[in-house]
Scaffold this active site. Structure first.
Site, PDB file in Angstrom:
ATOM      1  N   SER A  95       0.835  -1.197   0.000  1.00 40.27           N
ATOM      2  CA  SER A  95       0.000   0.000   0.000  1.00 40.27           C
ATOM      3  C   SER A  95       0.875   1.254   0.000  1.00 40.27           C
ATOM      4  O   SER A  95       1.688   1.436  -0.902  1.00 40.27           O
ATOM      5  CB  SER A  95      -0.950  -0.037   1.200  1.00 40.27           C
ATOM      6  N   ASP A 229      -9.211  -6.410  -4.077  1.00 40.94           N
ATOM      7  CA  ASP A 229      -8.702  -5.257  -3.321  1.00 40.94           C
ATOM      8  C   ASP A 229      -9.711  -4.106  -3.385  1.00 40.94           C
ATOM      9  O   ASP A 229      -9.981  -3.589  -4.471  1.00 40.94           O
ATOM     10  CB  ASP A 229      -7.355  -4.812  -3.910  1.00 40.94           C
ATOM     11  N   HIS A 257      -6.775  -6.326   0.195  1.00 38.85           N
ATOM     12  CA  HIS A 257      -5.660  -5.380   0.229  1.00 38.85           C
ATOM     13  C   HIS A 257      -4.468  -5.878   1.034  1.00 38.85           C
ATOM     14  O   HIS A 257      -3.424  -5.233   1.028  1.00 38.85           O
ATOM     15  CB  HIS A 257      -6.158  -4.053   0.808  1.00 38.85           C
TER      16      HIS A 257
END
Length: 295
Positions: A95, A229, A257
């Site tokens: 991320s 995601d 995610h």
């Protein structure tokens, strides 16, 4: 893998480390911490030296009222590796950590042996609308209320009731809870908003590595993404894979995610194979790197 700490430029940086062998630097996402890697660190430490820091403003590291840009995070990680005596590393970022990993490889290419991007930011403007809304004026007040102790207590009580009747939260729920709960602290919440606004604005992700992805062609690069995601779309993975010659792409079916939390065994297998089947990069920057046109 106990939490350790160092003071770097008068700021306390906490981290976890274990194992021997090639160094793997694990960079967590926004509102996360080194704890996010707890399911994969023990197995990785069987083959590699694993270093998982809490970025400044996150976890138990200091939360100064300072610079929370990708470049500042990359500099902090370089200093941490130097302090620990590590010259090179395979850099893994999830991320926000993916954006930091790409910035690290750009600022310090001589230290980056391989690059692994996991549901990474910095590859396109699209991002979950909630993050865009939190960049608006007044988000501080909204978060203060939403993350206040009574609200957190209510959510925790509901989770406790579910556990009492035998319902165990999915790994992704546990990860989201840790992130949410951390924002109950004023300093962490302020650091979160500074970090968020450094990379996202009301239109979406404001920082892009698109015009520098060609540099990654000289570094073994692995892209890992969950096809479910909800934060950053899978399309970013395919676009990055097409833009980085020689890169590998692994799509985890039914995963969101947090592939390292939702499918830890596969994550370790994929990362280990990537490291053991590739030759580490040794890059020096030349004029052609900075003068190349993306056309």
């Amino acid at each position: 893998m106990d939490l350790r700490e160092l003071t770097i430029h008068d700021q306390r940086v906490t981290y976890r480390t274990a194992g021997e062998g090639p160094v793997v630097l694990l960079i967590h996402g926004m509102a996360g911490s080194a704890s996010t890697w707890k399911q994969v660190m023990p197995r990785l430490a069987d083959r590699f030296t694993v270093v998982a820091p809490d970025l400044l403003g996150h976890g138990r590291s200091d939360k100064p009222a300072g610079d929370y840009s990708l470049g500042a995070f990359a500099s902090m990680l370089r200093d941490l590796l130097v302090a620990l005596g590590h010259e090179h590393a395979t850099v893994v970022g999830q991320s926000l950590g993916g954006g930091v990993a790409m910035q690290f490889s750009y600022q310090y290419p001589e230290r980056c042996e391989r690059l692994m991007l996991v549901g990474s930011g910095g590859l396109g403007p699209e991002v979950n609308p909630i993050l865009r809304l939190l960049t608006l004026p007044g988000a501080e007040l909204v978060l203060r209320v939403a993350c206040a102790a009574p609200v957190r207590g209510t959510v925790e009580a509901v989770g406790g009731l579910a556990a009492h009747v035998g319902l165990r939260p999915a790994p992704v729920v546990s990860e989201l809870w840790r992130s949410y709960a951390s924002l109950g602290d004023d300093a962490t919440r302020e650091a979160f908003l500074r970090t968020l606004r450094a990379v996202v604005d009301p239109r979406g992700q404001a920082v892009s590595a698109a015009n520098r992805l060609h540099l990654a062609a000289e570094v073994p690069t692995l892209i890992v993404w969950g096809d479910a995601d909800p934060i950053i779309p899978l399309d970013h993975a395919y676009a990055a894979h097409a833009s980085i010659p020689g890169s590998r792409l692994e799509v985890f079916e039914g995963v969101g995610h947090y592939p390292h939390c939702e499918a830890p065994d596969r994550f370790v297998d994929v990362l280990s194979d990537f490291i053991e089947s590739t030759v580490p990069a040794r890059i020096t920057v030349s004029p052609r790197h900075v003068l190349r046109s993306t056309g």
